[in-house]
Motif scaffolding. Sequence first.
Motif, PDB file in Angstrom:
ATOM      1  N   PRO A   1      15.303  66.279  14.803  1.00  0.00           N
ATOM      2  CA  PRO A   1      16.575  67.007  14.876  1.00  0.00           C
ATOM      3  C   PRO A   1      17.524  66.485  15.947  1.00  0.00           C
ATOM      4  CG  PRO A   1      14.775  68.343  15.759  1.00  0.00           C
ATOM      5  CD  PRO A   1      14.159  67.074  15.283  1.00  0.00           C
ATOM      6  N   SER A   2      17.062  65.512  16.765  1.00  0.00           N
ATOM      7  CA  SER A   2      17.935  64.971  17.820  1.00  0.00           C
ATOM      8  C   SER A   2      17.396  63.613  18.236  1.00  0.00           C
ATOM      9  CB  SER A   2      17.918  65.896  19.051  1.00  0.00           C
ATOM     10  OG  SER A   2      16.649  65.816  19.704  1.00  0.00           O
ATOM     11  N   ALA A   3      18.143  62.933  19.114  1.00  0.00           N
ATOM     12  CA  ALA A   3      17.610  61.725  19.752  1.00  0.00           C
ATOM     13  C   ALA A   3      16.684  62.175  20.880  1.00  0.00           C
ATOM     14  CB  ALA A   3      18.755  60.878  20.291  1.00  0.00           C
ATOM     15  N   SER A   4      16.071  61.213  21.563  1.00  0.00           N
ATOM     16  CA  SER A   4      15.170  61.521  22.680  1.00  0.00           C
ATOM     17  C   SER A   4      15.910  62.347  23.743  1.00  0.00           C
ATOM     18  CB  SER A   4      14.697  60.203  23.293  1.00  0.00           C
ATOM     19  OG  SER A   4      13.982  60.450  24.474  1.00  0.00           O
ATOM     20  N   PHE A   5      15.178  63.221  24.416  1.00  0.00           N
ATOM     21  CA  PHE A   5      15.766  64.055  25.470  1.00  0.00           C
ATOM     22  C   PHE A   5      15.085  63.722  26.799  1.00  0.00           C
ATOM     23  CE2 PHE A   5      12.688  66.312  22.857  1.00  0.00           C
ATOM     24  CZ  PHE A   5      11.707  66.687  23.779  1.00  0.00           C
ATOM     25  N   GLY A   6      15.663  64.209  27.881  1.00  0.00           N
ATOM     26  CA  GLY A   6      15.129  63.893  29.207  1.00  0.00           C
ATOM     27  C   GLY A   6      13.825  64.614  29.484  1.00  0.00           C
ATOM     28  N   LEU A   7      12.941  63.966  30.226  1.00  0.00           N
ATOM     29  CA  LEU A   7      11.696  64.616  30.638  1.00  0.00           C
ATOM     30  C   LEU A   7      12.049  65.823  31.503  1.00  0.00           C
ATOM     31  CD1 LEU A   7       9.696  61.376  31.465  1.00  0.00           C
ATOM     32  CD2 LEU A   7       9.121  63.015  29.664  1.00  0.00           C
ATOM     33  N   GLY A   8      11.442  66.950  31.196  1.00  0.00           N
ATOM     34  CA  GLY A   8      11.722  68.166  31.963  1.00  0.00           C
ATOM     35  C   GLY A   8      12.874  68.985  31.416  1.00  0.00           C
ATOM     36  N   GLU A   9      13.614  68.435  30.431  1.00  0.00           N
ATOM     37  CA  GLU A   9      14.779  69.178  29.900  1.00  0.00           C
ATOM     38  C   GLU A   9      14.367  70.331  28.988  1.00  0.00           C
ATOM     39  OE1 GLU A   9      18.047  65.553  30.073  1.00  0.00           O
ATOM     40  OE2 GLU A   9      17.700  66.510  28.140  1.00  0.00           O
ATOM     41  N   MET A  10      13.204  70.191  28.359  1.00  0.00           N
ATOM     42  CA  MET A  10      12.695  71.313  27.544  1.00  0.00           C
ATOM     43  C   MET A  10      11.416  71.786  28.202  1.00  0.00           C
ATOM     44  SD  MET A  10      13.129  70.614  23.551  1.00  0.00           S
ATOM     45  CE  MET A  10      14.530  69.790  22.873  1.00  0.00           C
ATOM     46  N   THR A  11      11.553  72.564  29.241  1.00  0.00           N
ATOM     47  CA  THR A  11      10.383  72.899  30.039  1.00  0.00           C
ATOM     48  C   THR A  11       9.566  73.999  29.395  1.00  0.00           C
ATOM     49  OG1 THR A  11      11.796  74.396  31.243  1.00  0.00           O
ATOM     50  CG2 THR A  11      11.413  72.252  32.247  1.00  0.00           C
ATOM     51  N   GLU A  12       8.519  74.396  30.092  1.00  0.00           N
ATOM     52  CA  GLU A  12       7.600  75.421  29.592  1.00  0.00           C
ATOM     53  C   GLU A  12       8.280  76.772  29.404  1.00  0.00           C
ATOM     54  OE1 GLU A  12       3.941  76.006  31.468  1.00  0.00           O
ATOM     55  OE2 GLU A  12       3.104  74.224  30.559  1.00  0.00           O
ATOM     56  N   ALA A  13       9.483  76.920  29.968  1.00  0.00           N
ATOM     57  CA  ALA A  13      10.155  78.215  29.876  1.00  0.00           C
ATOM     58  C   ALA A  13      10.218  78.694  28.428  1.00  0.00           C
ATOM     59  CB  ALA A  13      11.552  78.112  30.456  1.00  0.00           C
ATOM     60  N   ASP A  14      10.450  77.748  27.487  1.00  0.00           N
ATOM     61  CA  ASP A  14      10.541  78.159  26.091  1.00  0.00           C
ATOM     62  C   ASP A  14       9.807  77.148  25.203  1.00  0.00           C
ATOM     63  OD1 ASP A  14      11.118  79.201  23.664  1.00  0.00           O
ATOM     64  OD2 ASP A  14      13.260  78.749  23.690  1.00  0.00           O
TER      65      ASP A  14
END
Length: 495
Positions: free
Chosen positions: A412-425
Amino acid sequence: MSDLNKLGLAEARDALRKGDVTSVELTESCLKAIDDADALNAFVHKTPEIALERAKAADERIKAGDAPSMCGLPIGIKDLFCTKGVPSQAASKILEGFKPEYESTVSQQLADAGAVMLGKLNMDEFAMGSSNETSVYGNAVSPWRRGNDDAQLTPGGSSGGSASAVAADLCLAATGTDTGGSIRQPAAFVGITGIKPTYGRCSRWGIVAFASSLDQAGPMTKNVRDAAIMLETMCGHDAKDSTSAELAVPNFEAMLTGDIKGKKIGIPKEYRMDGMPAEIEKLWADGAAMLKDAGAEIVDISLPHTKYALPAYYVIAPAEASSNLARYDGVRYGRRAQLAQGDGITEMYEKTRAEGFGHEVQRRVMIGTYVLSAGFYDAYYNRARRVRTLIKKDFEDVFAAGVDAILTPATPSASFGLGEMTEADPVQMYLNDVFTVTVNLAGLPGISVPAGLDKQGLPLGLQLIGRPWDEGDLLNTAYALENAAGFVAKPSKWW
């Protein structure tokens, strides 16, 4: 020849046969690239002695004129494959110190064909993750960067180390495994090719299990021809795996004609997700146009149960994981927690598993145990299995109507930064698998082919889904798409 590590499998094979280069030279070039790329954290157990020993043996074999296609070619092995005498940890603390006394069937077949193992590759713990951020070895890092931004990006998951290593030319190709997209999503993120074959095409024996009815091994390579070469070696019936199919393995490379005239390619309307980035939408439309120009007929199709795929997957996969991971208890192998005076076997289990499993693995084991528990088995697990049957039937109906392959976005997207999609959700992370999980639920072959760059200069991939056991035809359609897309971008070296 310099930069031998930048060759693909087919080019290197041809150079070896002509005598332009030796396997030892190829291997030394890759070993040097690996030693210079610690910043990527792709290789987590290096095996230079094994590599050079196998390379020397391969050179002898090539000289003798008895060499299969993979002979002498240096590759990386995902840490999920058991490799005899070499740490095989599935990127988990709980398997610390585990060196198997046996070899997985797939890695054995590659070794028998003369392939050279350079070492073991980073991954998400027990293959649970979409960003390679759950590994006991730390994050694998993508060789790509966004424009002039030096933020570290994910190479995708769970086969993140494999993706990063192939894209950065640390090895000529690598093995991956795919339970819900773990070959195809990382391949799309780093601009390489990754194929998940039909369930049962490659043996699962000796591969650390995550979800046994979904897991499947496959190659991650620099292009479609290389995928065809490596896949042929990895496939084949194995009596040690009851789900392994007793089918002849065709010469996949010989099927790459690039001719797809008259093929019917389906475009599923249910994959047009709300909020899909315009770049992904455009890439998809461009891909369909390329296949049409190559002579294929583009047809709209419906896969009505697609919207239930992610919820069904995230019930079935954790249920199977909680069952498979019950064996890691500190009794016979792997890590055992320090016990206090008076602790019994129950405390040993509890402390070992609490220490040994990371948060994501614990989360999935708990979900799995919950959906399998007496009061919820029918409400969740059995219902998810019924939904899975409907998803499989959707594909069967489409293929029965004459469709040869289905074209969708890979991610659904290109690569994202490490830590940008954290454990919060964690659910946000699970949505990365939206285009890929249906293929595993239905047991079908799927391939990701790099097809363009986004506005930040990051790779985007398209996915083709094929009929069961029809990898040859699927690879040929992917080959036509690859030729039309003409993707040649490589990451700029910063590591």
